[in-house]
Scaffold this active site. Structure first.
Site, mmCIF file in Angstrom:
data_model
loop_
_atom_site.group_PDB
_atom_site.id
_atom_site.type_symbol
_atom_site.label_atom_id
_atom_site.label_comp_id
_atom_site.label_asym_id
_atom_site.label_seq_id
_atom_site.Cartn_x
_atom_site.Cartn_y
_atom_site.Cartn_z
ATOM 1 N N ASP A 161 -10.957 2.806 3.686
ATOM 2 C CA ASP A 161 -11.266 1.379 3.557
ATOM 3 C C ASP A 161 -12.776 1.162 3.385
ATOM 4 O OD1 ASP A 161 -9.527 -0.691 3.334
ATOM 5 O OD2 ASP A 161 -9.217 -0.997 5.484
ATOM 6 N N LYS A 213 0.835 -1.205 0.000
ATOM 7 C CA LYS A 213 0.000 0.000 0.000
ATOM 8 C C LYS A 213 0.870 1.256 0.000
ATOM 9 C CE LYS A 213 -3.764 -2.505 2.126
ATOM 10 N NZ LYS A 213 -4.415 -2.970 3.346
ATOM 11 N N GLN A 216 -4.672 -1.441 9.572
ATOM 12 C CA GLN A 216 -4.523 -2.779 8.996
ATOM 13 C C GLN A 216 -5.095 -3.829 9.953
ATOM 14 O OE1 GLN A 216 -3.195 -3.477 5.832
ATOM 15 N NE2 GLN A 216 -3.998 -5.510 6.267
#
Ligand code: NAP
Length: 294
Positions: free
Chosen positions: A120, A53, A97
C-alpha cells in the site's frame, strides 16, 4: 474545443495485461506472487474493496488470501498476525484494509508491517524511499496510478508545471513526491495547494498538469484551469441525484462539464483514476515478489 478523455478502464486493463504476462513468467520459475489482505470487522465498503482486490489478484494468476477477523479482535492479536505474515515466505504483499476498529491503533499496526511487504506504500520507510528516489520502495497505489495515466496518455511531465490540489498523505503529497523525482516520467516543477493556499486560482491556472485531490465535489471549476492543461481528477464524491435509481451519482473534485471545454486531456469520474488503484496494487505485489525472491 473539447478535451480528449483519458480512459482509465482501458489503461488499467493494459497494466493488468502486462502484469499477467509477468506473473506467468514468474510462475514458470516457481514464484507465485502472494497478496494477503486483512479485514477486521464488517464495514460494508471495506468488504467490497477487499473482494475486488482478491478478484484482481486471482485474475492475474497470483495467490490471494483474505483473512477476515471479527470486529472485537484485539490489537495484540492483530500485531501477532502481522508478525506471522512478515515471516511467511509465501506472502509477498500485506494489505491491512482501513479503517480499523477504533480500539486498534492503525499506525501501530501499519508500522509493524515489514516495509518490504508494504504494497500500500504507507509505511514511513516506504514514504522515505519514495522521497529519496529509492525504487525498491512501494509507492501509494492511487498516486502511482496517476503517473501511469499521464505517461500512458503520451504526456511527458519533464519541465512542466504540475500543480496538485490537496496535500494528504494518501494522494496529494505522494503525487508531488513522484513527479518531483529526477527520473524518467517525472522531473516536473511541482506546486502543492491546500486550504490555506492564497489565491488558489492564480496557481491552478499555471498548471500545465493539474491533479486535483481535494475531496470536495466539483470544487475546481473551468475558470481555474489553464487552457490546454492535462487535468487528472482523483476525487470520488457521492452527490444526491433523485433522477437515478440509486438516488445518487458519482462526481469528481473537478467540474467536468466546464473543465472538458478548457483542458486538452481529462480524466472522467468514474472511469479515470479509480480503475488504476487496484491495478497498481497488483503491480506493487509483483514488485514485492520479485524483490523478495531475488
Ligand atoms: P483528504 O485527506 O480529505 O485531503 C484533501 C486535501 O485537499 C487536503 O490537503 C485539503 O487541504 C485540500 N483541500 C480541500 N478543499 C480544498 C480547497 N477548496 N482548496 C484547496 N485545497 C483543498 O482527501 P484524500 O484522501 O487526499 O482524497 C482526495 C479525493 O480523492 C477524495 O475525493 C477521495 O475520495 C479521492 N480518492 C480516490 C481514490 C481512487 O482510487 N480513485 C483513492 C484515494 C482517494 P488541508 O490539508 O488544508 O485540509
Amino acid at each position: 474545443m473539447s478535451a480528449t478523455i483519458i480512459d482509465g478502464n482501458a489503461i488499467g486493463k493494459q497494466v493488468r495485461a502486462e502484469l499477467r504476462a509477468e506473473v506467468a513468467d514468474m510462475r514458470s520459475r516457481g514464484i507465485v506472487p502472494g497478496l494477503t489482505v486483512v479485514l477486521v470487522g464488517e464495514d460494508p465498503a471495506s468488504q467490497v474493496y477487499v473482494r475486488m482486490k482478491g478478484k484482481a489478484a486471482d485474475e492475474l494468476g497470483m495467490k490471494s488470501d483474505t483473512l477476515r477477523l471479527p470486529a472485537d479482535t484485539t490489537e495484540a492479536d492483530l500485531l501477532a498476525l502481522v508478525d506471522r505474515l512478515n515471516a511467511d515466505r509465501a506472502v509477498h504483499g500485506i494489505l491491512i484494509q482501513l479503517p480499523l476498529p477504533k480500539h486498534i491503533n492503525s499506525q501501530k499496526v501499519l508500522f509493524r508491517m515489514s516495509p518490504d511487504k508494504d504494497v500500500d506504500g504507507f509505511h514511513p520507510v516506504s514514504v522515505g524511499r519514495l522521497v529519496i528516489g529509492d525504487r525498491t520502495g512501494f509507492r501509494p497505489c492511487t498516486p502511482a496510478g496517476v503517473q501511469e495515466l499521464i505517461l500512458r496518455s503520451g504526456v511527458d511531465p519533464r519541465g512542466q508545471h504540475l500543480v496538485v490540489v490537496g496535500r494528504s498523505l494518501i494522494v496529494g503529497r505522494p503525487v508531488a513526491n513522484i513527479f518531483l523525482q529526477d527520473a524518467p516520467g517525472a522531473n516536473a516543477t511541482v506546486t502543492v495547494c491546500h486550504t490555506k493556499t492564497r489565491d488558489l486560482t492564480a496557481i491552478t491556472r499555471q498548471g500545465d498538469i493539474l491533479v486535483v485531490a481535494a475531496g470536495r465535489p466539483e470544487v475546481v471549476t473551468g475558470d481555474q484551469i489553464k487552457p490546454g492543461a492535462v487535468v487528472i481528477d482523483v476525487g470520488v464524491n457521492r452527490v444526491e441525484d433523485k433522477t437515478t435509481e440509486k438516488g445518487y451519482r458519482l462526481v469528481g473534485d473537478v467540474k467536468f462539464s466546464e473543465a472538458v471545454e478548457v483542458a486538452s486531456l481529462i480524466t472522467p469520474v468514474p472511469g479515470g483514476v479509480g480503475p488504476m488503484t487496484i491495478a497498481l496494487l497488483m503491480k506493487n505485489t509483483v514488485q514485492a515478489a520479485r524483490q523478495l525472491s531475488a
